[in-house]
Design a protein around this motif. Structure first.
Motif, mmCIF file in Angstrom:
data_model
loop_
_atom_site.group_PDB
_atom_site.id
_atom_site.type_symbol
_atom_site.label_atom_id
_atom_site.label_comp_id
_atom_site.label_asym_id
_atom_site.label_seq_id
_atom_site.Cartn_x
_atom_site.Cartn_y
_atom_site.Cartn_z
ATOM 1 N N GLU A 44 0.842 -1.195 0.000
ATOM 2 C CA GLU A 44 0.000 0.000 0.000
ATOM 3 C C GLU A 44 0.879 1.248 0.000
ATOM 4 O OE1 GLU A 44 -3.449 2.178 2.681
ATOM 5 O OE2 GLU A 44 -3.088 0.038 2.962
ATOM 6 N N GLN A 45 0.469 2.214 -0.803
ATOM 7 C CA GLN A 45 1.213 3.464 -0.950
ATOM 8 C C GLN A 45 1.493 4.120 0.404
ATOM 9 O OE1 GLN A 45 -0.851 6.240 -3.401
ATOM 10 N NE2 GLN A 45 0.778 7.735 -3.382
ATOM 11 N N SER A 46 2.684 4.638 0.559
ATOM 12 C CA SER A 46 3.142 5.394 1.730
ATOM 13 C C SER A 46 3.217 4.573 3.015
ATOM 14 C CB SER A 46 2.273 6.635 1.949
ATOM 15 O OG SER A 46 2.321 7.455 0.807
ATOM 16 N N GLN A 47 3.114 3.261 2.920
ATOM 17 C CA GLN A 47 3.222 2.428 4.111
ATOM 18 C C GLN A 47 4.670 2.003 4.316
ATOM 19 O OE1 GLN A 47 0.705 1.793 6.369
ATOM 20 N NE2 GLN A 47 -0.245 3.352 5.111
ATOM 21 N N ILE A 104 10.631 2.228 -2.543
ATOM 22 C CA ILE A 104 10.057 3.513 -2.136
ATOM 23 C C ILE A 104 8.611 3.527 -2.624
ATOM 24 C CG2 ILE A 104 10.241 6.019 -2.398
ATOM 25 C CD1 ILE A 104 13.308 5.455 -2.941
ATOM 26 N N THR A 105 7.692 3.743 -1.697
ATOM 27 C CA THR A 105 6.262 3.566 -2.004
ATOM 28 C C THR A 105 5.524 4.887 -2.197
ATOM 29 O OG1 THR A 105 5.714 3.462 0.345
ATOM 30 C CG2 THR A 105 6.203 1.369 -0.763
ATOM 31 N N ALA A 106 6.175 5.903 -2.749
ATOM 32 C CA ALA A 106 5.540 7.216 -2.880
ATOM 33 C C ALA A 106 4.474 7.264 -3.972
ATOM 34 C CB ALA A 106 6.597 8.289 -3.146
ATOM 35 N N THR A 107 4.667 6.561 -5.061
ATOM 36 C CA THR A 107 3.698 6.627 -6.168
ATOM 37 C C THR A 107 3.179 5.232 -6.487
ATOM 38 O OG1 THR A 107 5.486 6.417 -7.785
ATOM 39 C CG2 THR A 107 4.772 8.652 -7.217
ATOM 40 N N PRO A 108 1.867 5.127 -6.759
ATOM 41 C CA PRO A 108 1.286 3.820 -7.068
ATOM 42 C C PRO A 108 1.606 3.407 -8.508
ATOM 43 C CG PRO A 108 -0.431 5.483 -7.049
ATOM 44 C CD PRO A 108 0.837 6.164 -6.640
ATOM 45 N N GLU A 109 2.260 2.288 -8.659
ATOM 46 C CA GLU A 109 2.561 1.710 -9.970
ATOM 47 C C GLU A 109 3.366 0.427 -9.756
ATOM 48 O OE1 GLU A 109 5.351 4.030 -12.370
ATOM 49 O OE2 GLU A 109 6.232 4.804 -10.547
ATOM 50 N N THR A 110 3.495 -0.355 -10.808
ATOM 51 C CA THR A 110 4.372 -1.517 -10.772
ATOM 52 C C THR A 110 5.791 -1.012 -10.990
ATOM 53 O OG1 THR A 110 2.655 -2.977 -11.572
ATOM 54 C CG2 THR A 110 4.904 -3.716 -11.868
ATOM 55 N N LYS A 111 6.711 -1.471 -10.155
ATOM 56 C CA LYS A 111 8.087 -0.979 -10.188
ATOM 57 C C LYS A 111 9.038 -2.136 -10.502
ATOM 58 C CE LYS A 111 6.801 2.431 -6.711
ATOM 59 N NZ LYS A 111 6.963 3.681 -7.394
ATOM 60 N N ASN A 112 9.942 -1.900 -11.459
ATOM 61 C CA ASN A 112 10.928 -2.900 -11.858
ATOM 62 C C ASN A 112 12.278 -2.230 -12.023
ATOM 63 O OD1 ASN A 112 9.235 -5.365 -12.356
ATOM 64 N ND2 ASN A 112 8.206 -3.925 -13.712
ATOM 65 N N ALA A 113 13.316 -2.884 -11.532
ATOM 66 C CA ALA A 113 14.682 -2.363 -11.663
ATOM 67 C C ALA A 113 15.647 -3.525 -11.456
ATOM 68 C CB ALA A 113 14.935 -1.244 -10.653
ATOM 69 N N GLN A 114 16.945 -3.218 -11.502
ATOM 70 C CA GLN A 114 17.979 -4.208 -11.243
ATOM 71 C C GLN A 114 19.066 -3.576 -10.386
ATOM 72 O OE1 GLN A 114 17.661 -3.268 -14.757
ATOM 73 N NE2 GLN A 114 15.847 -4.534 -14.784
ATOM 74 N N ILE A 115 19.696 -4.418 -9.570
ATOM 75 C CA ILE A 115 20.929 -4.026 -8.901
ATOM 76 C C ILE A 115 22.046 -4.632 -9.740
ATOM 77 C CG2 ILE A 115 22.388 -4.302 -6.865
ATOM 78 C CD1 ILE A 115 19.860 -4.487 -5.204
ATOM 79 N N GLU A 116 23.004 -3.807 -10.122
ATOM 80 C CA GLU A 116 24.139 -4.294 -10.900
ATOM 81 C C GLU A 116 25.380 -4.277 -10.014
ATOM 82 O OE1 GLU A 116 24.197 -1.972 -14.498
ATOM 83 O OE2 GLU A 116 22.610 -3.212 -15.367
ATOM 84 N N VAL A 129 20.698 -8.376 -10.199
ATOM 85 C CA VAL A 129 19.642 -8.891 -9.328
ATOM 86 C C VAL A 129 18.366 -8.157 -9.695
ATOM 87 C CG1 VAL A 129 18.831 -9.137 -6.951
ATOM 88 C CG2 VAL A 129 21.282 -9.368 -7.477
ATOM 89 N N THR A 130 17.306 -8.895 -10.014
ATOM 90 C CA THR A 130 16.035 -8.318 -10.437
ATOM 91 C C THR A 130 15.230 -7.852 -9.227
ATOM 92 O OG1 THR A 130 16.005 -9.826 -12.313
ATOM 93 C CG2 THR A 130 13.924 -8.765 -11.733
ATOM 94 N N LEU A 131 14.679 -6.632 -9.328
ATOM 95 C CA LEU A 131 13.833 -6.062 -8.272
ATOM 96 C C LEU A 131 12.443 -5.799 -8.840
ATOM 97 C CD1 LEU A 131 16.330 -3.329 -6.981
ATOM 98 C CD2 LEU A 131 16.046 -5.662 -6.116
ATOM 99 N N SER A 132 11.401 -6.089 -8.048
ATOM 100 C CA SER A 132 10.036 -5.812 -8.499
ATOM 101 C C SER A 132 9.118 -5.596 -7.306
ATOM 102 C CB SER A 132 9.505 -6.956 -9.370
ATOM 103 O OG SER A 132 9.467 -8.155 -8.633
ATOM 104 N N GLY A 133 8.018 -4.937 -7.582
ATOM 105 C CA GLY A 133 6.994 -4.699 -6.568
ATOM 106 C C GLY A 133 5.887 -3.860 -7.162
ATOM 107 N N THR A 134 4.708 -3.970 -6.604
ATOM 108 C CA THR A 134 3.567 -3.178 -7.062
ATOM 109 C C THR A 134 3.039 -2.364 -5.894
ATOM 110 O OG1 THR A 134 2.984 -4.839 -8.702
ATOM 111 C CG2 THR A 134 1.271 -3.250 -8.097
ATOM 112 N N VAL A 135 3.023 -1.054 -6.078
ATOM 113 C CA VAL A 135 2.496 -0.157 -5.055
ATOM 114 C C VAL A 135 1.081 0.224 -5.488
ATOM 115 C CG1 VAL A 135 2.796 2.054 -3.887
ATOM 116 C CG2 VAL A 135 4.799 0.706 -4.532
ATOM 117 N N PHE A 136 0.102 -0.027 -4.612
ATOM 118 C CA PHE A 136 -1.267 0.371 -4.924
ATOM 119 C C PHE A 136 -1.646 1.555 -4.047
ATOM 120 C CE2 PHE A 136 -1.613 -3.054 -1.806
ATOM 121 C CZ PHE A 136 -2.508 -2.553 -0.886
ATOM 122 N N PRO A 137 -2.611 2.350 -4.509
ATOM 123 C CA PRO A 137 -2.970 3.571 -3.775
ATOM 124 C C PRO A 137 -3.447 3.287 -2.363
ATOM 125 C CG PRO A 137 -4.005 3.544 -5.915
ATOM 126 C CD PRO A 137 -3.411 2.181 -5.705
#
Length: 181
Positions: A44-47, A104-116, A129-137
């Motif tokens: 949940e956003q901002s949690q 960081i849960t400031a904006t609601p959206e699906t987030k994808n990135a990598q650590i190199e 290393v693959t990073l993912s998560g979905t922030v909902f409002p």
């Protein structure tokens, strides 16, 4: 073993056993990272959310040097790294360290990135290393609930217009999802 010649008084040292030659190719730092992906799930956003931990191990036979640790990808700014015990960027053979990754849960959206992770590992100098998560409002309940009483059960009276006011200066109003039951 030390040998002494009693007649001459000379002594020298020699080794008993087999001496194996070491070739340059046999010396290698080897990075092992676990896990290879971190999924923060639905948040949940901002949690506040606890960070997840990555473990690095040098499985080689010479020192492993981390040359760079960076975030990459579309949402790289939505993740953060705390290098923790990996902050000195060097591991002796068989040594391990851990570091934390947060979303960081400031904006609601699906987030994808990598650590190199770039190191002196001659076989795999770059590990991702693959990073993912979905922030909902953030869920905001209205009190009292909004009711539409002009509808009679079993009849259709046409479309109903509902206006929701976002004038409370909340910056995330444009990213708010509404559910009408």
């Amino acid at each position: 073993v030390q040998r002494v010649d009693l007649a001459s008084g000379l002594h020298d040292t020699y080794f008993v056993g087999t001496i194996w030659p070491v070739r340059a190719g046999d010396l290698n730092a080897e990075i092992n990272v676990t896990p290879m992906s971190l999924d923060f799930g639905e948040i949940e956003q901002s949690q506040p959310l606890s960070p997840q931990t990555l473990t690095l191990v040098n499985t080689g036979n010479i020192n492993l040097t981390l040359i760079a640790v960076s975030l990459a990808g579309v949402n790289s700014s939505d993740f953060s790294i705390d290098l923790g015990s990996c902050s000195d960027l060097q591991l002796i053979p068989a040594e391990s360290c851990t570091f934390d990754v947060s979303i960081i849960t400031a904006t609601p959206e699906t987030k994808n990135a990598q650590i190199e992770l770039t190191s002196n590992d001659s076989t795999t100098p770059l590990v991702s290393v693959t990073l993912s998560g979905t922030v909902f409002p953030e869920v905001i309940d209205t009190e009292p609930p909004i009711t539409i009483s002009d509808q009679l059960s079993g009849t259709y009276a046409g479309p109903i217009s509902v206006s929701l006011d976002c004038t409370d200066n909340w910056s995330g109003c444009a990213n708010t999802w509404y559910t009408l039951d």
